[in-house]
Design an enzyme around this catalytic site. Sequence first.
Site, PDB file in Angstrom:
ATOM      1  N   HIS A   1     -10.317  -6.136  -2.509  1.00  0.00           N
ATOM      2  CA  HIS A   1     -11.397  -5.934  -1.534  1.00  0.00           C
ATOM      3  C   HIS A   1     -12.532  -5.244  -2.281  1.00  0.00           C
ATOM      4  CE1 HIS A   1      -9.047  -7.264   1.831  1.00  0.00           C
ATOM      5  NE2 HIS A   1      -8.078  -6.423   1.547  1.00  0.00           N
TER       6      HIS A   1
ATOM      7  N   GLU B   1      -6.127 -10.709  -1.384  1.00  0.00           N
ATOM      8  CA  GLU B   1      -6.948 -10.490  -0.178  1.00  0.00           C
ATOM      9  C   GLU B   1      -8.432 -10.444  -0.541  1.00  0.00           C
ATOM     10  OE1 GLU B   1      -5.578  -7.170   2.196  1.00  0.00           O
ATOM     11  OE2 GLU B   1      -3.465  -7.628   1.807  1.00  0.00           O
TER      12      GLU B   1
ATOM     13  N   ASP C   1     -12.190 -10.350  -0.969  1.00  0.00           N
ATOM     14  CA  ASP C   1     -13.478 -10.445  -0.273  1.00  0.00           C
ATOM     15  C   ASP C   1     -14.450  -9.492  -0.967  1.00  0.00           C
ATOM     16  OD1 ASP C   1     -12.521  -8.012   0.829  1.00  0.00           O
ATOM     17  OD2 ASP C   1     -12.496  -8.760   2.898  1.00  0.00           O
TER      18      ASP C   1
ATOM     19  N   ASN D   1       2.187  -5.126  -3.230  1.00  0.00           N
ATOM     20  CA  ASN D   1       0.775  -5.442  -2.977  1.00  0.00           C
ATOM     21  C   ASN D   1      -0.012  -4.157  -2.695  1.00  0.00           C
ATOM     22  OD1 ASN D   1      -1.229  -7.585  -2.397  1.00  0.00           O
ATOM     23  ND2 ASN D   1      -1.152  -6.861  -0.271  1.00  0.00           N
TER      24      ASN D   1
ATOM     25  N   GLU E   1       0.799  -1.244   0.000  1.00  0.00           N
ATOM     26  CA  GLU E   1       0.000   0.000   0.000  1.00  0.00           C
ATOM     27  C   GLU E   1       0.825   1.285   0.000  1.00  0.00           C
ATOM     28  OE1 GLU E   1      -2.835  -0.307   3.206  1.00  0.00           O
ATOM     29  OE2 GLU E   1      -3.821  -2.036   2.315  1.00  0.00           O
TER      30      GLU E   1
END
Length: 300
Positions: free
Chosen positions: A205, A233, A235, A169, A127
């Site tokens: 996400h 990650e 979701d 990432n 990030e």
Amino acid sequence: AETLGDSAAQSGRYFGTAIEPGYFGEQPYVDTLNQEFNSVVAENNMKWETTEPAQGQFDFSGGDQVVGHAESQGMQVRGHTLVWHSQLAPWVQQLTGDALNQAMIDHINGVAGHYQGQIASWDVVNEAFDEDGTRRDDSHFQQQLGDGYIEEAFRTADAADPNAQLCYNDYNTDGINAKSNGVYDMVADFKARGVPIDCVGFQTHLSTDTDLSTYQQNLQRFADLGVDVHVTELDVGGSGTAQADAYRTVTEACLAVERCKGITVWGITDAYSWRAEETPLLFDGNYQKKEAYGAVLEAL
Ligand code: XIL
């Protein structure tokens, strides 16, 4: 195949999940983990605040539980994460200039060195970009060290664990947009100059209204730079068919991109998700398979 991991393995990929060893005492948690997944990542236990809470004092207890479980089950491990502005030990925020740079190097050597040979791919830097594609200016590393810290982190990680794949990432880089353009330019520059980067992680996400029209194209343009890509990650806030459709689109995109090595969902059960109120995962609070589970299994 009848499980996520076995289905992914048919195309040489993994299907993983983020885990918390604190839940290992709960039988359905461990049963679902062992049955369905062939890769894991520590949801929190390998972050800086956990692994080096005081300078030079490393705590690998939680991370070792994650790696130990994975090895006992023949699962791969993703490492998350060596350098990140968040969940950073408070002492690091007090350091400036060369002292901060040295602390970063020591941290990478300490953590990546401890797990050397056990991690398939590390999120070396997490990030580091803002939504507009420039470097994130609320990062203490960025403020103190400037753009060069990312390159330094990758070179250090490469020496500490030469066999791990080294990833950058980030989130909201899932489609073609200003932020993913910024990451793209950095990766292109690293490849051109021989900075050791092997892969890019797309956190993914999502919500059911996220525009996924350029998702596959985005993965492909990074792969075309000569790096692997990972869905790291995943979701999706939502429920029912809309949620299942988003999961299907992401899974199909990964399968369509040869260099997409696998998918990690950010938890097993909705009950323990960081977005629990959005029910974003593949198993409900009672470990029952949701519609989204069926969509992923079918797409794999
Ligand atoms: C989250 C965890 O899921 C939470 O348990 C924790 O409180 C905060 O961090 N991007 C990342 C992950 O890279 O490390 C974050 O994980 C979610 C967003």
